[in-house]
Design a protein around this motif. Structure first.
Motif, PDB file in Angstrom:
ATOM      1  N   GLN A 100       0.829  -1.209   0.000  1.00 49.23           N
ATOM      2  CA  GLN A 100       0.000   0.000   0.000  1.00 49.23           C
ATOM      3  C   GLN A 100       0.865   1.262   0.000  1.00 49.23           C
ATOM      4  O   GLN A 100       0.597   2.230  -0.722  1.00 49.23           O
ATOM      5  N   LEU A 101       1.910   1.254   0.831  1.00 48.80           N
ATOM      6  CA  LEU A 101       2.821   2.403   0.919  1.00 48.80           C
ATOM      7  C   LEU A 101       3.516   2.646  -0.416  1.00 48.80           C
ATOM      8  O   LEU A 101       3.590   3.793  -0.897  1.00 48.80           O
ATOM      9  N   LEU A 102       4.008   1.588  -1.048  1.00 56.79           N
ATOM     10  CA  LEU A 102       4.718   1.714  -2.319  1.00 56.79           C
ATOM     11  C   LEU A 102       3.789   2.193  -3.427  1.00 56.79           C
ATOM     12  O   LEU A 102       4.166   3.040  -4.258  1.00 56.79           O
ATOM     13  N   ILE A 103       2.571   1.661  -3.451  1.00 56.04           N
ATOM     14  CA  ILE A 103       1.598   2.049  -4.478  1.00 56.04           C
ATOM     15  C   ILE A 103       1.199   3.513  -4.317  1.00 56.04           C
ATOM     16  O   ILE A 103       1.083   4.253  -5.302  1.00 56.04           O
ATOM     17  N   LEU A 104       0.983   3.943  -3.070  1.00 56.74           N
ATOM     18  CA  LEU A 104       0.651   5.352  -2.817  1.00 56.74           C
ATOM     19  C   LEU A 104       1.736   6.264  -3.353  1.00 56.74           C
ATOM     20  O   LEU A 104       1.453   7.225  -4.085  1.00 56.74           O
ATOM     21  N   ASN A 105       2.990   5.978  -3.008  1.00 55.97           N
ATOM     22  CA  ASN A 105       4.088   6.833  -3.461  1.00 55.97           C
ATOM     23  C   ASN A 105       4.254   6.806  -4.975  1.00 55.97           C
ATOM     24  O   ASN A 105       4.571   7.824  -5.595  1.00 55.97           O
ATOM     25  N   TYR A 106       4.014   5.644  -5.567  1.00 50.70           N
ATOM     26  CA  TYR A 106       4.127   5.517  -7.024  1.00 50.70           C
ATOM     27  C   TYR A 106       3.132   6.445  -7.720  1.00 50.70           C
ATOM     28  O   TYR A 106       3.500   7.203  -8.628  1.00 50.70           O
ATOM     29  N   PHE A 107       1.880   6.398  -7.287  1.00 52.91           N
ATOM     30  CA  PHE A 107       0.863   7.208  -7.968  1.00 52.91           C
ATOM     31  C   PHE A 107       0.984   8.694  -7.632  1.00 52.91           C
ATOM     32  O   PHE A 107       0.675   9.542  -8.473  1.00 52.91           O
ATOM     33  N   LEU A 108       1.442   9.016  -6.433  1.00 52.23           N
ATOM     34  CA  LEU A 108       1.704  10.425  -6.134  1.00 52.23           C
ATOM     35  C   LEU A 108       2.815  10.952  -7.035  1.00 52.23           C
ATOM     36  O   LEU A 108       2.768  12.100  -7.500  1.00 52.23           O
ATOM     37  N   ALA A 109       3.818  10.110  -7.311  1.00 52.04           N
ATOM     38  CA  ALA A 109       4.913  10.505  -8.214  1.00 52.04           C
ATOM     39  C   ALA A 109       4.408  10.739  -9.628  1.00 52.04           C
ATOM     40  O   ALA A 109       4.966  11.561 -10.373  1.00 52.04           O
ATOM     41  N   LEU A 110       3.330  10.019 -10.010  1.00 51.76           N
ATOM     42  CA  LEU A 110       2.751  10.196 -11.350  1.00 51.76           C
ATOM     43  C   LEU A 110       1.798  11.385 -11.418  1.00 51.76           C
ATOM     44  O   LEU A 110       1.266  11.694 -12.484  1.00 51.76           O
ATOM     45  N   GLY A 111       1.560  12.030 -10.262  1.00 54.63           N
ATOM     46  CA  GLY A 111       0.689  13.198 -10.245  1.00 54.63           C
ATOM     47  C   GLY A 111      -0.757  12.906  -9.901  1.00 54.63           C
ATOM     48  O   GLY A 111      -1.628  13.762 -10.125  1.00 54.63           O
ATOM     49  N   GLN A 112      -1.037  11.714  -9.364  1.00 56.78           N
ATOM     50  CA  GLN A 112      -2.414  11.397  -8.971  1.00 56.78           C
ATOM     51  C   GLN A 112      -2.851  12.295  -7.820  1.00 56.78           C
ATOM     52  O   GLN A 112      -2.200  12.368  -6.788  1.00 56.78           O
ATOM     53  N   GLU A 113      -3.970  12.988  -7.996  1.00 50.29           N
ATOM     54  CA  GLU A 113      -4.518  13.849  -6.944  1.00 50.29           C
ATOM     55  C   GLU A 113      -5.384  13.013  -6.003  1.00 50.29           C
ATOM     56  O   GLU A 113      -6.161  12.171  -6.446  1.00 50.29           O
ATOM     57  N   LEU A 114      -5.244  13.261  -4.700  1.00 51.32           N
ATOM     58  CA  LEU A 114      -6.064  12.605  -3.688  1.00 51.32           C
ATOM     59  C   LEU A 114      -6.443  13.627  -2.628  1.00 51.32           C
ATOM     60  O   LEU A 114      -5.600  14.419  -2.188  1.00 51.32           O
ATOM     61  N   ASP A 115      -7.712  13.618  -2.221  1.00 47.79           N
ATOM     62  CA  ASP A 115      -8.183  14.534  -1.180  1.00 47.79           C
ATOM     63  C   ASP A 115      -8.383  13.826   0.152  1.00 47.79           C
ATOM     64  O   ASP A 115      -8.504  14.472   1.188  1.00 47.79           O
ATOM     65  N   MET A 116      -8.424  12.499   0.126  1.00 52.27           N
ATOM     66  CA  MET A 116      -8.551  11.696   1.335  1.00 52.27           C
ATOM     67  C   MET A 116      -8.104  10.282   0.997  1.00 52.27           C
ATOM     68  O   MET A 116      -8.281   9.823  -0.131  1.00 52.27           O
ATOM     69  N   VAL A 117      -7.510   9.597   1.979  1.00 52.75           N
ATOM     70  CA  VAL A 117      -7.092   8.214   1.780  1.00 52.75           C
ATOM     71  C   VAL A 117      -7.639   7.361   2.911  1.00 52.75           C
ATOM     72  O   VAL A 117      -7.555   7.722   4.087  1.00 52.75           O
ATOM     73  N   VAL A 118      -8.224   6.210   2.536  1.00 48.61           N
ATOM     74  CA  VAL A 118      -8.714   5.219   3.497  1.00 48.61           C
ATOM     75  C   VAL A 118      -7.952   3.921   3.239  1.00 48.61           C
ATOM     76  O   VAL A 118      -8.026   3.370   2.134  1.00 48.61           O
ATOM     77  N   ASN A 119      -7.212   3.459   4.231  1.00 46.00           N
ATOM     78  CA  ASN A 119      -6.441   2.227   4.114  1.00 46.00           C
ATOM     79  C   ASN A 119      -7.079   1.165   5.009  1.00 46.00           C
ATOM     80  O   ASN A 119      -7.155   1.327   6.223  1.00 46.00           O
ATOM     81  N   ILE A 120      -7.576   0.075   4.390  1.00 44.77           N
ATOM     82  CA  ILE A 120      -8.269  -0.990   5.131  1.00 44.77           C
ATOM     83  C   ILE A 120      -7.410  -2.241   5.073  1.00 44.77           C
ATOM     84  O   ILE A 120      -7.198  -2.812   3.994  1.00 44.77           O
ATOM     85  N   ASP A 121      -6.879  -2.662   6.213  1.00 42.40           N
ATOM     86  CA  ASP A 121      -5.969  -3.807   6.186  1.00 42.40           C
ATOM     87  C   ASP A 121      -5.904  -4.505   7.535  1.00 42.40           C
ATOM     88  O   ASP A 121      -6.772  -4.328   8.376  1.00 42.40           O
ATOM     89  N   GLY A 122      -4.882  -5.307   7.733  1.00 41.16           N
ATOM     90  CA  GLY A 122      -4.676  -6.025   8.984  1.00 41.16           C
ATOM     91  C   GLY A 122      -4.677  -7.530   8.793  1.00 41.16           C
ATOM     92  O   GLY A 122      -3.762  -8.220   9.221  1.00 41.16           O
ATOM     93  N   PHE A 123      -5.712  -8.049   8.128  1.00 39.38           N
ATOM     94  CA  PHE A 123      -5.816  -9.498   7.938  1.00 39.38           C
ATOM     95  C   PHE A 123      -4.673 -10.032   7.082  1.00 39.38           C
ATOM     96  O   PHE A 123      -3.972 -10.972   7.467  1.00 39.38           O
ATOM     97  N   ASN A 124      -4.473  -9.464   5.900  1.00 43.83           N
ATOM     98  CA  ASN A 124      -3.419  -9.952   5.014  1.00 43.83           C
ATOM     99  C   ASN A 124      -2.040  -9.821   5.647  1.00 43.83           C
ATOM    100  O   ASN A 124      -1.151 -10.650   5.424  1.00 43.83           O
ATOM    101  N   GLU A 125      -1.861  -8.737   6.428  1.00 44.93           N
ATOM    102  CA  GLU A 125      -0.559  -8.483   7.037  1.00 44.93           C
ATOM    103  C   GLU A 125      -0.133  -9.594   7.983  1.00 44.93           C
ATOM    104  O   GLU A 125       1.066  -9.865   8.130  1.00 44.93           O
ATOM    105  N   VAL A 126      -1.109 -10.240   8.630  1.00 43.90           N
ATOM    106  CA  VAL A 126      -0.749 -11.344   9.526  1.00 43.90           C
ATOM    107  C   VAL A 126      -0.965 -12.708   8.864  1.00 43.90           C
ATOM    108  O   VAL A 126      -0.132 -13.609   8.997  1.00 43.90           O
ATOM    109  N   ALA A 127      -2.069 -12.873   8.133  1.00 44.29           N
ATOM    110  CA  ALA A 127      -2.400 -14.179   7.550  1.00 44.29           C
ATOM    111  C   ALA A 127      -1.447 -14.553   6.414  1.00 44.29           C
ATOM    112  O   ALA A 127      -0.915 -15.668   6.377  1.00 44.29           O
ATOM    113  N   LEU A 128      -1.224 -13.623   5.487  1.00 45.65           N
ATOM    114  CA  LEU A 128      -0.371 -13.924   4.340  1.00 45.65           C
ATOM    115  C   LEU A 128       1.107 -13.825   4.694  1.00 45.65           C
ATOM    116  O   LEU A 128       1.933 -14.582   4.162  1.00 45.65           O
TER     117      LEU A 128
END
Length: 444
Positions: free
Chosen positions: A167-195
């Motif tokens: 998620q962190l890498l993807i956010l920085n990648y698209f910000l570098a491409l000029g993607q505008e964002l006014d709010m970000v919602v990050n939903i996680d936790g399960f994959n971080e422990v299960a996978l």
């Protein structure tokens, strides 16, 4: 005379047979009409016809009709879904493999547009789709005076299997491409422990993308996929073709009996598809005994880490990645909200009905232990997240007061009722947080 009698008896028998057949068809049609009325709450002959195959009353959960079951390598993200223009009405798998109505980077076309980026794994992807369709989060945000006239655009940067730091890498990648964002919602936790725990058991670095997704891609690249996996792939492809054909027939049924019989047939095909997918998943994740000649390099560990060490590292990766997402967004005054998703394997006060238990729990799953050990490890990072001004929303209890089923599988995903409850919790929590921020600003 004898022949004439035989002929007459034959005619009588044929008449009786035809009458019985006609009665059978009538009763079959009447029974099918009743079945359709109970299932769909509408009369078959006056039903509202739909071109959306997912609205035909067939449980297509987990069936990728218009997607390959195998992801594609991406040099920055790890893996993505294969881009496809034909996903479902109003959506496509866009140019970067995300399920969205738009290609990225997506530019604002109106001054009043408000872009909300959603990051995470499959639960986050489902949430983004649900928001595009139902606009629940926007309904809450419109209660703020400064946002009531905004046109809210939901942009999904979430894909099944993603976990931090993706998620962190993807956010920085698209910000570098000029993607505008006014709010970000990050939903996680399960994959971080299960996978990540699956990574650990396979001696793969915890912060690497999910071995469950990367390993089969590496096997494909190395031409080392097992014969059983390839056979399952062929059966899956054949079944997908049959399912699509049967769904098209279902859309065109003019009799209720046709609808009932075709529905049973399609559900049978879907069940076969899911069985083959499980076989494929089991085979494709079998690691090669010697991968020294692999053209894909995956960081590894010398040994399997002890649970206490592994889950502490998983939680640390999770928290640090979220803190850095917040830091890069706060530099542009973009609000960031981090949601810890609910999961059935983390025990709360919720009481599961017997029918939902059959769907939501699997004694053989490797995820249960991961969540039971991993979620408490994540909770321990909350003080550090709050110290770094992260808006962390703990959603693990959101289903506690709900008696109807909310889970659709033994992994982590929610049905429509679950999505509504979860979406309302996220919407209320974000609105409350923004109101508090407004109140503090006025005091200054």
């Amino acid at each position: 005379m004898k022949d004439l009698k035989v002929l007459k008896k034959g005619q009588e028998f044929l008449k009786i047979a035809l009458i019985n057949l006609a009665l059978l068809l009538v009763f079959l049609e009447l029974g099918s009409l009743g079945w359709y009325l109970v299932k769909h709450k509408q009369f078959f002959y006056t039903r509202e016809k739909t071109q959306d195959k997912s609205a035909l009353g067939i449980n297509l959960e987990g069936v990728r009709l218009n997607q390959s079951i195998v992801e594609r390598f991406h040099p920055f993200f790890g893996f993505i879904q294969q881009p496809s223009a034909d996903f479902r009405p109003g959506f496509k798998v866009n140019n970067y493999g995300f399920i969205s109505p738009y290609d990225y980077p997506f530019k604002k076309t109106k001054n009043n547009q408000f872009f909300i980026g959603v990051f995470g794994g499959s639960v986050a992807s489902d949430y983004a789709i649900f928001q595009v369709q139902n606009q629940i989060l926007p309904k809450y945000l419109k209660q703020l005076p400064g946002l009531k006239d905004k046109e809210f655009v939901i942009l999904s940067f979430a894909t099944g299997g993603y976990k931090q730091p993706q998620q962190l890498l993807i956010l920085n990648y698209f910000l570098a491409l000029g993607q505008e964002l006014d709010m970000v919602v990050n939903i996680d936790g399960f994959n971080e422990v299960a996978l990540s725990n699956l990574n650990n058991k396979n001696k793969v670095a915890l912060a690497m993308p999910s071995i469950q997704h990367i390993s089969p891609l590496a096997n494909f690249a190395n031409n080392s996929l097992s014969t059983k996996a390839m056979e399952a792939t062929l059966r899956i492809q054949e079944n997908k073709t049959r399912i699509n054909q049967a769904l098209s027939s279902l859309q065109n049924c003019s009799l209720a009996a046709c609808n009932a019989l075709t529905s049973v047939y399609v559900q049978h095909l879907v069940n076969n598809y899911k069985t083959d997918v499980l076989k494929f998943e089991e085979e494709r994740t079998n690691k090669q005994k010697d991968d020294s000649g692999s053209v894909i390099y995956i960081n590894s560990n010398k040994s399997v880490l002890q649970d206490s060490v592994a889950f502490e590292e998983m939680a640390g990766n999770w928290a640090k990645s979220s803190i850095f997402m917040h830091k890069v967004l706060s530099a542009s005054n973009v609000p960031y909200f981090h949601v810890l998703q609910p999961n059935q394997y983390y025990q709360t006060k919720r009481v599961f009905g017997e029918a939902e238990k059959q769907i939501a729990f699997n004694k053989e799953t490797p995820y249960a232990k991961s969540v039971q050990i991993g979620y408490p490890a994540l909770f321990k990072k909350f003080p550090n997240l709050e110290k770094n001004n992260i808006n962390i929303l703990n959603a693990v209890n959101v289903f506690d007061n709900n008696k109807e089923a909310v889970y659709v599988d033994s992994c982590c995903h929610y049905n429509k009722a679950g999505e509504v409850i979860f979406s309302n919790y996220v919407g209320r929590s974000i609105l409350e947080s923004l109101r508090k921020d407004e109140a503090r600003s006025k005091k200054k």
